[in-house]
Design an enzyme around this catalytic site. Structure first.
Site, PDB file in Angstrom:
ATOM      1  N   LYS A  44      55.167  42.961  22.865  1.00 14.80           N
ATOM      2  CA  LYS A  44      53.775  42.976  23.323  1.00 14.80           C
ATOM      3  C   LYS A  44      53.541  44.158  24.272  1.00 14.80           C
ATOM      4  CE  LYS A  44      52.649  40.318  27.009  1.00 14.80           C
ATOM      5  NZ  LYS A  44      51.986  41.088  28.069  1.00 14.80           N
ATOM      6  N   ASN A  45      54.471  44.368  25.206  1.00 16.72           N
ATOM      7  CA  ASN A  45      54.237  45.404  26.220  1.00 16.72           C
ATOM      8  C   ASN A  45      54.429  46.825  25.692  1.00 16.72           C
ATOM      9  OD1 ASN A  45      53.532  43.449  28.004  1.00 16.72           O
ATOM     10  ND2 ASN A  45      55.361  43.614  29.299  1.00 16.72           N
TER      11      ASN A  45
ATOM     12  N   ARG B 158      45.210  42.286  32.377  1.00 11.23           N
ATOM     13  CA  ARG B 158      45.276  43.436  33.279  1.00 11.23           C
ATOM     14  C   ARG B 158      45.666  44.725  32.581  1.00 11.23           C
ATOM     15  NH1 ARG B 158      45.955  44.835  38.003  1.00 11.23           N
ATOM     16  NH2 ARG B 158      47.599  46.013  37.000  1.00 11.23           N
TER      17      ARG B 158
ATOM     18  N   CYS C 257      45.648  38.615  40.020  1.00 10.27           N
ATOM     19  CA  CYS C 257      46.062  37.682  38.982  1.00 10.27           C
ATOM     20  C   CYS C 257      47.071  36.746  39.613  1.00 10.27           C
ATOM     21  CB  CYS C 257      46.624  38.393  37.766  1.00 10.27           C
ATOM     22  SG  CYS C 257      48.273  39.001  37.978  1.00 10.27           S
TER      23      CYS C 257
ATOM     24  N   PRO D 138      47.455  46.159  42.035  1.00  7.74           N
ATOM     25  CA  PRO D 138      46.463  47.234  42.136  1.00  7.74           C
ATOM     26  C   PRO D 138      46.709  48.323  41.084  1.00  7.74           C
ATOM     27  CG  PRO D 138      48.145  47.473  43.825  1.00  7.74           C
ATOM     28  CD  PRO D 138      48.464  46.204  43.104  1.00  7.74           C
ATOM     29  N   ILE D 139      45.701  49.229  40.900  1.00  4.73           N
ATOM     30  CA  ILE D 139      45.915  50.377  40.004  1.00  4.73           C
ATOM     31  C   ILE D 139      45.679  51.693  40.757  1.00  4.73           C
ATOM     32  CG2 ILE D 139      45.501  49.180  37.822  1.00  4.73           C
ATOM     33  CD1 ILE D 139      42.684  50.459  37.821  1.00  4.73           C
ATOM     34  N   ASP D 140      45.925  51.634  42.083  1.00  8.15           N
ATOM     35  CA  ASP D 140      45.708  52.838  42.907  1.00  8.15           C
ATOM     36  C   ASP D 140      46.546  54.034  42.445  1.00  8.15           C
ATOM     37  OD1 ASP D 140      47.769  50.962  43.889  1.00  8.15           O
ATOM     38  OD2 ASP D 140      48.189  52.504  45.381  1.00  8.15           O
ATOM     39  N   LEU D 141      47.738  53.757  41.901  1.00  7.35           N
ATOM     40  CA  LEU D 141      48.596  54.879  41.501  1.00  7.35           C
ATOM     41  C   LEU D 141      48.083  55.541  40.223  1.00  7.35           C
ATOM     42  CD1 LEU D 141      52.046  53.234  42.359  1.00  7.35           C
ATOM     43  CD2 LEU D 141      50.701  54.842  43.733  1.00  7.35           C
TER      44      LEU D 141
ATOM     45  N   ASP E 295      60.204  39.933  34.471  1.00 11.85           N
ATOM     46  CA  ASP E 295      59.647  39.088  33.412  1.00 11.85           C
ATOM     47  C   ASP E 295      60.646  38.050  32.885  1.00 11.85           C
ATOM     48  OD1 ASP E 295      57.217  40.320  33.615  1.00 11.85           O
ATOM     49  OD2 ASP E 295      57.378  41.495  31.765  1.00 11.85           O
TER      50      ASP E 295
ATOM     51  N   ILE F  44      59.683  42.674  42.629  1.00 18.18           N
ATOM     52  CA  ILE F  44      58.610  43.461  42.006  1.00 18.18           C
ATOM     53  C   ILE F  44      57.223  42.920  42.363  1.00 18.18           C
ATOM     54  CG2 ILE F  44      57.727  44.427  39.827  1.00 18.18           C
ATOM     55  CD1 ILE F  44      60.578  45.384  40.469  1.00 18.18           C
TER      56      ILE F  44
ATOM     57  N   ARG G 156      49.632  34.179  25.205  1.00 10.61           N
ATOM     58  CA  ARG G 156      49.346  35.588  25.506  1.00 10.61           C
ATOM     59  C   ARG G 156      50.504  36.473  25.065  1.00 10.61           C
ATOM     60  NH1 ARG G 156      48.770  36.792  31.266  1.00 10.61           N
ATOM     61  NH2 ARG G 156      48.890  38.829  30.304  1.00 10.61           N
TER      62      ARG G 156
HETATM   63  C1  UD1 Z   1      54.242  45.779  33.535  1.00 10.83           C
HETATM   64  C2  UD1 Z   1      54.379  44.707  32.473  1.00 10.83           C
HETATM   65  C3  UD1 Z   1      54.698  43.364  33.123  1.00 10.83           C
HETATM   66  C4  UD1 Z   1      55.901  43.485  34.047  1.00 10.83           C
HETATM   67  C5  UD1 Z   1      55.740  44.648  35.022  1.00 10.83           C
HETATM   68  C6  UD1 Z   1      56.982  44.918  35.842  1.00 10.83           C
HETATM   69  C7  UD1 Z   1      52.893  45.497  30.739  1.00 10.83           C
HETATM   70  C8  UD1 Z   1      51.620  45.306  29.994  1.00 10.83           C
HETATM   71  N1  UD1 Z   1      53.144  44.618  31.729  1.00 10.83           N
HETATM   72  O1  UD1 Z   1      53.134  45.392  34.348  1.00 10.83           O
HETATM   73  O2  UD1 Z   1      54.959  42.432  32.082  1.00 10.83           O
HETATM   74  O3  UD1 Z   1      56.053  42.300  34.776  1.00 10.83           O
HETATM   75  O4  UD1 Z   1      55.422  45.854  34.314  1.00 10.83           O
HETATM   76  O5  UD1 Z   1      58.068  45.156  35.017  1.00 10.83           O
HETATM   77  O6  UD1 Z   1      53.669  46.369  30.429  1.00 10.83           O
HETATM   78  N2  UD1 Z   1      51.661  48.783  41.751  1.00 10.83           N
HETATM   79  C9  UD1 Z   1      50.940  49.380  42.741  1.00 10.83           C
HETATM   80  N3  UD1 Z   1      49.952  50.282  42.383  1.00 10.83           N
HETATM   81  C10 UD1 Z   1      49.694  50.607  41.081  1.00 10.83           C
HETATM   82  C11 UD1 Z   1      50.457  49.973  40.070  1.00 10.83           C
HETATM   83  C12 UD1 Z   1      51.445  49.074  40.444  1.00 10.83           C
HETATM   84  O7  UD1 Z   1      51.135  49.118  43.925  1.00 10.83           O
HETATM   85  O8  UD1 Z   1      48.803  51.424  40.823  1.00 10.83           O
HETATM   86  C13 UD1 Z   1      52.729  47.800  42.115  1.00 10.83           C
HETATM   87  C14 UD1 Z   1      52.456  46.390  41.605  1.00 10.83           C
HETATM   88  O9  UD1 Z   1      51.629  45.673  42.485  1.00 10.83           O
HETATM   89  C15 UD1 Z   1      53.854  45.819  41.501  1.00 10.83           C
HETATM   90  C16 UD1 Z   1      54.703  47.029  41.116  1.00 10.83           C
HETATM   91  O10 UD1 Z   1      53.933  48.178  41.455  1.00 10.83           O
HETATM   92  O11 UD1 Z   1      54.281  45.347  42.746  1.00 10.83           O
HETATM   93  C17 UD1 Z   1      55.085  47.104  39.670  1.00 10.83           C
HETATM   94  O12 UD1 Z   1      53.944  46.937  38.873  1.00 10.83           O
HETATM   95  P1  UD1 Z   1      53.772  47.620  37.462  1.00 10.83           P
HETATM   96  O13 UD1 Z   1      55.069  48.189  36.991  1.00 10.83           O
HETATM   97  O14 UD1 Z   1      52.598  48.543  37.513  1.00 10.83           O
HETATM   98  O15 UD1 Z   1      53.393  46.380  36.562  1.00 10.83           O
HETATM   99  P2  UD1 Z   1      52.464  46.451  35.319  1.00 10.83           P
HETATM  100  O16 UD1 Z   1      52.612  47.815  34.706  1.00 10.83           O
HETATM  101  O17 UD1 Z   1      51.111  45.952  35.645  1.00 10.83           O
END
Ligand code: UD1
Length: 434
Positions: free
Chosen positions: A22-23, A96, A120, A126-129, A309, A331, A401
């Site tokens: 899925k991912n 997300r 969630c 967040p998606i700040d990065l 996961d 994480i 999902r």
């Molecule tokens: C992806 C996976 C999810 C998995 C996760 C970690 C998909 C669709 N989902 O989620 O199943 O659990 O990786 O392996 O592939 N963060 C920030 N800012 C950002 C982005 C992330 O602070 O802009 C933080 C998050 O809050 C979290 C950490 O970085 O603490 C890792 O998150 P991230 O790797 O981005 O998870 P997803 O990509 O959403």
């Protein structure tokens, strides 16, 4: 709302086949935005998040088709016209990973309107990065009425260093970089197999990428990409979940169509708990257990570490292991939603901050429990498989999902599990209601 009724006690014996990841499928579908030509993806799992992403792309004007009959794991996507490059809140709030369309939309159309994902169950996420990287590539991003409005004439290559490792952030910016003007260097990237899968599709579409799967990725931007056909890799989390199912039930289970290389951390932890693991082919792993498990600690890490996961599923096994298992979640800040439900089934678990202390073995007794998120649901299924009596799991839409017909797969290996309610997936797939 669908429920699972599970009677515990049967060892799982036989073979279970793993579906496509899925991912990987989610970013690969978003990558279709980058070209006017058709992208065909094979081995797409039939799960609700995929149905949601099809809906998201179709709402933007893409032509999205799902194969039928024997080819129903194929999807073709053609984004010749993207009349409405908007990711609406109604869809984004259910998944997300919708933020994955941000980078490709700006790269292809010069603009994007994407709803902010919000929180969630497992944390803020967040998606700040993503935003920071796109701004560095020349995009102007404003936030209004809960939406991100992004614009750029043409993105320019940049030197990006992620403050924190992010999987979808790496994927989003990789998709933006492939059509940017000049070279992009991305440092501190996620090394997950799903990033490598996406890079392989992008390369098949004509992108110039080096280093995917390592922490530094180099991209030479090109002016356009073409269509491609691509086979999605197996789902390593689904594979790991079934292997734990084999171990926890004291079974003899062979998990096929998986990539053993992608689940090394899980395999070695299972061996530490006493399970016998054999790689029985390039894409098959056999797990055998006498039902006696030893406690072992885990600490979730980015790939190739132990995946977050798989943390919830591993915790179900830890409840059955002799001794004390420390489970540290590094994480996500709030990924212990399954704990209270496991405790209701008789598990002995204490949470302190990011660490759960599990004392076992505990005799689990069947109960009515509530699924709170995707992997928490899997953990409860595993616990129910060894609990004494009949458990009822509510809100299994969380499970749908990300797991394709898990009840049928488990039943084929001897589990007593029934779905009550409407059977997913409906062909047109409604968005997940979480
Ligand atoms: C992806 C996976 C999810 C998995 C996760 C970690 C998909 C669709 N989902 O989620 O199943 O659990 O990786 O392996 O592939 N963060 C920030 N800012 C950002 C982005 C992330 O602070 O802009 C933080 C998050 O809050 C979290 C950490 O970085 O603490 C890792 O998150 P991230 O790797 O981005 O998870 P997803 O990509 O959403």
């Amino acid at each position: 709302m669908d429920k699972f009724v599970i009677r515990g006690g049967n060892p799982l014996v036989g073979t279970i086949r793993v579906s496509g990841a899925k991912n990987s499928a989610l970013p690969c579908m978003a990558a279709a935005i980058l070209t006017e030509e058709t992208v065909t993806l094979e081995n797409i799992p039939s799960v609700r998040d995929i149905a949601t992403e099809r809906k998201l792309l179709a709402a933007m004007g893409a032509e999205v088709e799902l194969g039928t009959g024997t080819s129903d794991h194929r999807t073709t996507i053609c984004c010749r016209t993207l009349s409405d490059p908007v990711a609406k809140y109604e869809i984004v709030k259910t998944m997300r990973a919708s933020s994955l369309v941000l980078g490709p939309l700006i790269a292809r159309t010069g603009m994007a309107r994407v709803a902010m994902p919000g929180g969630c169950a497992i944390g803020g996420r967040p998606i700040d990065l993503h935003i920071k990287g796109l701004e560095k590539m020349g995009a102007t991003i404003a936030q209004e009425h809960g939406y991100l409005e992004a614009r750029a004439e043409r993105l320019r290559g940049a030197h990006l260093v992620f403050d924190k490792i992010t999987v979808t952030g790496t994927e989003d910016l990789l998709m933006a970089a492939v059509l940017a003007d000049g070279e992009t260097v991305m440092e501190n990237c996620a090394r997950e197999p799903e990033v490598t899968d996406l890079a392989a599709l992008l390369t098949a579409m004509g992108a110039k990428i080096e280093g995917a799967g390592t922490s530094t990725i180099h991209v030479q931007g090109v002016t356009s990409l073409h269509g491609a056909q691509y086979l999605i890799n197996p789902d390593r989390i689904e594979a790991g979940t079934f292997l734990i199912a084999g171990a926890i039930t004291g079974g003899d289970l062979t998990v096929t169509d998986c990539n053993p290389d992608h689940i090394r951390a899980v395999l070695s932890k299972l061996e530490e708990t006493g399970a016998k693991i054999d790689i029985v082919g390039p894409d098959a792993v056999r797990v055998r257990s006498d039902g006696k498990h030893r406690a072992a600690d885990i600490s979730t890490e980015e790939y190739p570490g132990f995946p977050t996961d798989m943390q919830a599923q591993y915790m179900a096994l830890a409840t059955q292991s002799e001794g004390v298992s420390l489970i540290k979640e590094n994480i996500f800040e709030n990924r212990f939603m399954h704990v209270q439900e496991l405790v209701r089934m008789g598990a002995n678990i204490k949470v302190d901050g990011r660490t759960a202390t599990v004392r076992g073995p505990a005799k689990l007794s069947a109960a009515a429990v509530m699924c709170s998120d995707l992997r928490a649901s899997a953990s409860l299924v595993l616990a129910a498989l060894v609990a004494d009596g009949e458990s009822i799991l509510d809100r299994v839409y969380h499970m749908d999902r990300g797991y394709e017909r898990i009840e049928e797969k488990l039943r084929s290996a001897g589990a007593e599990i029934q779905r009550m309610g409407n059977v997913f997936p409906a062909r047109d797939g409604e968005a997940a209601a979480d």
